[in-house]
Motif scaffolding. Structure first.
Motif, PDB file in Angstrom:
ATOM      1  N   ALA A  88      -6.974   3.695  -9.904  1.00  0.00           N
ATOM      2  CA  ALA A  88      -6.921   3.338  -8.483  1.00  0.00           C
ATOM      3  C   ALA A  88      -8.311   3.521  -7.887  1.00  0.00           C
ATOM      4  N   TYR A 180      -3.033   1.656   0.499  1.00  0.00           N
ATOM      5  CA  TYR A 180      -3.678   2.533  -0.486  1.00  0.00           C
ATOM      6  C   TYR A 180      -2.915   3.842  -0.627  1.00  0.00           C
ATOM      7  N   GLN A 183       0.005   3.332  -2.717  1.00  0.00           N
ATOM      8  CA  GLN A 183      -0.323   3.092  -4.117  1.00  0.00           C
ATOM      9  C   GLN A 183      -0.469   4.389  -4.896  1.00  0.00           C
TER      10      GLN A 183
END
Length: 286
Positions: A88, A180, A183
């Motif tokens: 990520a 984000y 995620q």
């Protein structure tokens, strides 16, 4: 004469023990059912692992390389790379604090470098101070020293991964920031950061290491004005091919400080003294 009763054929079929000739067939059937069940479990394992992997969402994993950096005389800039081996994107904030040492050699971080002293220009800055490091990628920040260098100075850099918000200066809107955060792994509340120690040598660096031999110890004194590195320091026993040494250590000997090496029977020390660009190897107790 007594009476003799023969059991009904149906009772003989349901209640009597199975003939011995049928036991191998029955056992083979049980083993077959066991292996079929085991094979079903093995076939389901990849699907189970896939579900577990899905449950653990992406996360960044940064690496900043060396934990010590040195700004040698004649240099005012230093490039520091940050690598992200995670899956990520990493949003990294760079924080800088100055470190001072008291008379006993105890370190202390100054609150909010330079602001407490009323300075308008920071002595050490990082550009950029916020980095977006893609997964499996890298970014670099440049350190710039902006003050005079009459004496050696010390700084602690912290590379802190953060979960960006709209108030942060990463250029994300609320939708992107929320995506984000979603995620990342649900259990990730604190992302791992790293600290790096930066030594800014004086402009006129002077290296002077003095060795003092005592009855029970050897002492190294740093009488210069710049930090000396005691590298590959090992405590050893034996000699020649029979010599055995401890794992190597590294010690930073600051100006005005000393390091004592006790003399123990059957033991000696080996190390390398690094003075700027010069290196020399020494041994104690041989």
């Amino acid at each position: 004469m007594g009476l003799f009763f023969s059991p009904h054929p149906a009772l003989r079929t349901c209640c009597s023990r199975p003939p011995l000739r049928l036991l191998p067939t029955l056992l083979a059937g049980s083993v077959a059912r066991y292996w079929i069940s085991l094979m079903r479990s093995l076939l389901l394992m990849p699907a189970l692992l896939a579900v577990m992997a899905t449950a653990h969402a992406s996360s960044p994993n940064i690496n900043v390389g060396a934990m010590y950096e040195y700004l040698e005389p004649g240099r005012s800039t230093l490039l520091k790379r940050v690598r992200n081996s995670g899956d990520a994107t990493a949003f990294v904030r760079v924080e800088i604090t100055e470190v001072v040492y008291d008379e006993d050699g105890r370190p202390r971080e100054l609150p909010k470098q330079d602001e407490a002293a009323g300075h308008t220009v920071p002595s050490l800055v990082a550009s950029p101070a916020r980095m977006i490091v893609p997964a499996q990628g890298q970014q670099a920040t440049r350190l710039l020293y902006q003050r005079s260098r009459e004496q050696e100075r010390y700084y602690r850099l912290r590379f802190v991964p953060v979960q960006p918000k709209t108030a942060d200066e990463f250029g994300l809107d609320e939708t992107q920031a929320a995506a984000y955060r979603q995620q990342l792994s649900a259990g990730v509340k604190v992302l791992t950061g790293y600290g790096v120690f930066v030594i800014v040598h004086p402009a006129a660096a002077r290296y002077q290491v003095r060795r003092e031999t005592l009855a029970d110890a050897d002492v190294l004194h740093n009488d210069g004005n710049s930090t000396v590195i005691l590298q590959d320091l090992r405590q050893c026993t034996g000699s020649g091919t029979a010599e055995q040494c401890s794992p190597a250590r590294t010690i930073h000997l600051l100006p005005g400080s000393q390091r004592r090496f006790e003399r123990l029977a059957g033991q000696h020390h080996r190390l390398e003294i690094v003075e700027g660009e010069q290196r020399r190897s020494i041994a104690f107790g041989l």
